[in-house]
Design an enzyme around this catalytic site. Structure first.
Site, short mmCIF file in Angstrom:
data_model
loop_
_atom_site.label_atom_id
_atom_site.label_comp_id
_atom_site.label_asym_id
_atom_site.label_seq_id
_atom_site.Cartn_x
_atom_site.Cartn_y
_atom_site.Cartn_z
N GLY A 188 1.23 -25.13 7.06
CA GLY A 188 2.24 -24.06 7.18
C GLY A 188 3.10 -24.22 8.42
N ALA A 189 3.58 -25.46 8.65
CA ALA A 189 4.36 -25.71 9.86
C ALA A 189 5.86 -25.66 9.61
CB ALA A 189 3.97 -27.06 10.47
N SER A 190 6.26 -25.25 8.40
CA SER A 190 7.69 -25.18 8.10
C SER A 190 8.34 -23.95 8.72
CB SER A 190 7.89 -25.14 6.57
OG SER A 190 7.01 -24.19 5.99
N ASN A 204 -3.36 -22.86 9.53
CA ASN A 204 -2.40 -21.80 9.84
C ASN A 204 -1.69 -21.23 8.60
OD1 ASN A 204 -0.16 -20.44 11.58
ND2 ASN A 204 0.96 -21.88 10.26
N SER A 248 -6.30 -12.99 12.05
CA SER A 248 -5.36 -11.90 12.32
C SER A 248 -6.13 -10.72 12.87
CB SER A 248 -4.66 -11.47 11.02
OG SER A 248 -3.99 -10.24 11.20
N TYR A 259 -5.16 -8.83 2.37
CA TYR A 259 -4.86 -9.70 3.51
C TYR A 259 -5.91 -9.51 4.60
CZ TYR A 259 -2.33 -11.60 7.55
OH TYR A 259 -1.97 -12.31 8.66
N ALA A 293 -8.91 -8.45 4.28
CA ALA A 293 -10.19 -9.02 3.81
C ALA A 293 -10.18 -10.54 3.92
CB ALA A 293 -10.43 -8.59 2.36
N LYS A 321 -8.55 -12.34 6.05
CA LYS A 321 -8.61 -12.76 7.45
C LYS A 321 -10.00 -12.47 8.04
CE LYS A 321 -4.49 -14.47 7.79
NZ LYS A 321 -4.24 -15.88 8.14
N1 LIG Z 1 3.39 -13.03 11.98
C1 LIG Z 1 2.38 -12.24 12.22
O1 LIG Z 1 2.55 -11.08 12.63
C2 LIG Z 1 0.97 -12.74 12.03
C3 LIG Z 1 -0.08 -11.96 12.54
C4 LIG Z 1 -1.37 -12.38 12.36
C5 LIG Z 1 -1.63 -13.55 11.70
N2 LIG Z 1 -0.60 -14.28 11.20
C6 LIG Z 1 -0.93 -15.51 10.48
O2 LIG Z 1 -0.23 -16.60 11.03
C7 LIG Z 1 -0.10 -17.62 10.05
C8 LIG Z 1 1.35 -18.12 10.04
O3 LIG Z 1 2.18 -17.06 9.64
P1 LIG Z 1 3.64 -16.81 10.22
O4 LIG Z 1 3.65 -15.46 10.79
O5 LIG Z 1 4.09 -17.96 11.04
O6 LIG Z 1 4.46 -16.70 8.84
P2 LIG Z 1 5.53 -17.65 8.12
O7 LIG Z 1 6.64 -17.93 9.06
O8 LIG Z 1 5.83 -17.02 6.83
O9 LIG Z 1 4.73 -19.00 7.87
C9 LIG Z 1 3.77 -19.11 6.86
C10 LIG Z 1 3.54 -20.58 6.57
O10 LIG Z 1 2.51 -20.70 5.57
C11 LIG Z 1 2.97 -21.56 4.55
N3 LIG Z 1 2.38 -21.21 3.25
C12 LIG Z 1 2.74 -20.23 2.38
N4 LIG Z 1 2.00 -20.29 1.25
C13 LIG Z 1 1.16 -21.34 1.42
C14 LIG Z 1 0.21 -21.95 0.58
N5 LIG Z 1 -0.05 -21.49 -0.66
N6 LIG Z 1 -0.45 -23.05 1.03
C15 LIG Z 1 -0.20 -23.55 2.28
N7 LIG Z 1 0.70 -23.02 3.11
C16 LIG Z 1 1.39 -21.93 2.68
C17 LIG Z 1 4.49 -21.36 4.52
O11 LIG Z 1 5.12 -22.50 3.88
P3 LIG Z 1 6.61 -22.41 3.24
O12 LIG Z 1 7.39 -21.49 4.13
O13 LIG Z 1 7.08 -23.82 3.26
O14 LIG Z 1 6.47 -21.86 1.85
C18 LIG Z 1 4.79 -21.28 6.02
O15 LIG Z 1 4.90 -22.58 6.57
C19 LIG Z 1 -0.54 -17.00 8.71
O16 LIG Z 1 -1.88 -17.41 8.44
C20 LIG Z 1 -0.51 -15.51 9.02
O17 LIG Z 1 -1.39 -14.79 8.22
C21 LIG Z 1 0.70 -13.91 11.35
#
Ligand SMILES: NC(=O)c1ccc[n+]([C@@H]2O[C@H](COP(=O)([O-])OP(=O)(O)OC[C@H]3O[C@@H](n4cnc5c(N)ncnc54)[C@H](OP(=O)(O)O)[C@@H]3O)[C@@H](O)[C@H]2O)c1
Length: 249
Positions: free
Chosen positions: A10-12, A89, A142, A156, A158, A160
């Site tokens: 998920g590094a995009s 991630n 999370s 979600y 659950a 995490k």
């Molecule tokens: N932002 C927050 O407030 C927050 C808080 C707590 C935890 N987190 C956690 O942090 C992590 C990263 O989230 P983010 O906030 O950076 O969100 P984000 O910008 O939406 O990034 C999510 C990443 O996960 C990838 N992804 C989506 N579906 C996937 C799948 N089926 N298989 C593999 N990868 C997949 C996406 O790929 P594409 O975009 O290429 O589809 C994207 O690269 C997640 O695990 C999220 O639950 C985020």
């Protein structure tokens, strides 16, 4: 000296991009994945090379699909043969209120976040075992997995919570082999996920953050890079909070 080799799912976008850039500045060889945003991932790869990555490879990964997970591990096995760092991630975060969560959406979230983390870690173990020196897995959980759903869906939270249990389970299981497994538990961070919040939900969340604002992806990335460093050699089974004070024990 050979570069440390790291896989970041998920590094995009968001936190995954920030982790890739952070490890790039440390000269890691990177394998980054995207699911839908191929162009964004290619841009991240170019930025990582500019930032000092020894090498960057990009693959599509769908954590929900076991065949996709196994195909990625096969690619890495053929190209690299080992791996020092796995950052779990990638994930999904629907904001569906609990009465509206149906079984399909429950499965979608649990299979992507919890089962995907389990399956990729399990599949990547031979690669981690093959590497020399410090090896570690960092799971992006999370705050929702600790305190329950705040704005996100219960599925979600659950998923995490399951990732936190997997972190501790793998940490126990792998300690005798010197492979460390840790988790970070971000609170609200600006990313594509939180861009979906309604203005009301965002204001409500913000008012619960004692430090007064959402975090940035880089605020999480440096912790992950720290846990990935050989300097964290004595740290395993740990959970690192970064939530602006939303949860203080
Ligand atoms: N932002 C927050 O407030 C927050 C808080 C707590 C935890 N987190 C956690 O942090 C992590 C990263 O989230 P983010 O906030 O950076 O969100 P984000 O910008 O939406 O990034 C999510 C990443 O996960 C990838 N992804 C989506 N579906 C996937 C799948 N089926 N298989 C593999 N990868 C997949 C996406 O790929 P594409 O975009 O290429 O589809 C994207 O690269 C997640 O695990 C999220 O639950 C985020």
């Amino acid at each position: 000296m050979t570069a440390r080799r790291s896989l970041i799912t998920g590094a995009s976008s968001g936190i995954g991009t920030a982790v890739a850039l952070e490890l790039a500045t440390q000269g890691h060889a990177l394998w980054i994945t995207y699911t839908g945003r191929q162009e964004a991932a290619a841009e991240v790869a170019a930025r990582c090379l500019e930032a000092g990555a020894a090498e960057v490879r990009v693959s599509r990964l769908d954590l929900r699909d076991a065949a996709s997970v196994e195909a990625l591990v096969a690619e890495i096995t053929e190209a690299w043969g080992d791996l020092h760092v796995l950052v779990n991630n990638g994930g999904v975060c629907p904001y569906t209120a609990y009465p509206d969560i149906d079984l399909d959406e429950w499965d979608f979230v649990m299979e992507t976040n919890a089962r995907g983390t389990f399956w990729l870690t399990r599949a990547a173990l031979p690669l981690l075992r093959a590497a020399e020196g410090d090896r570690s897995v960092i799971n992006v959980a999370s705050i929702a997995g600790q305190v329950g759903a705040l704005a996100t869906g219960m599925h979600y939270a659950a998923s995490k919570g399951a990732i936190l249990a997997l972190t501790r389970s793998f940490a126990r299981h792998l300690a005798s082999e010197g492979i460390r497994v840790n988790a970070v538990t971000p609170g609200a961070v600006d990313s594509a996920i939180t861009a979906n919040l309604t203005p009301e939900a965002r204001t409500k969340l913000e008012s619960g953050i004692p430090l007064g604002a959402f975090g940035q992806p880089e605020d999480i990335a440096w912790i992950i890079a720290g846990l990935a460093s050989p300097r964290a050699a004595f740290v395993t089974g740990a959970t690192y909070d970064a939530n602006g004070g939303t949860r203080i024990d």
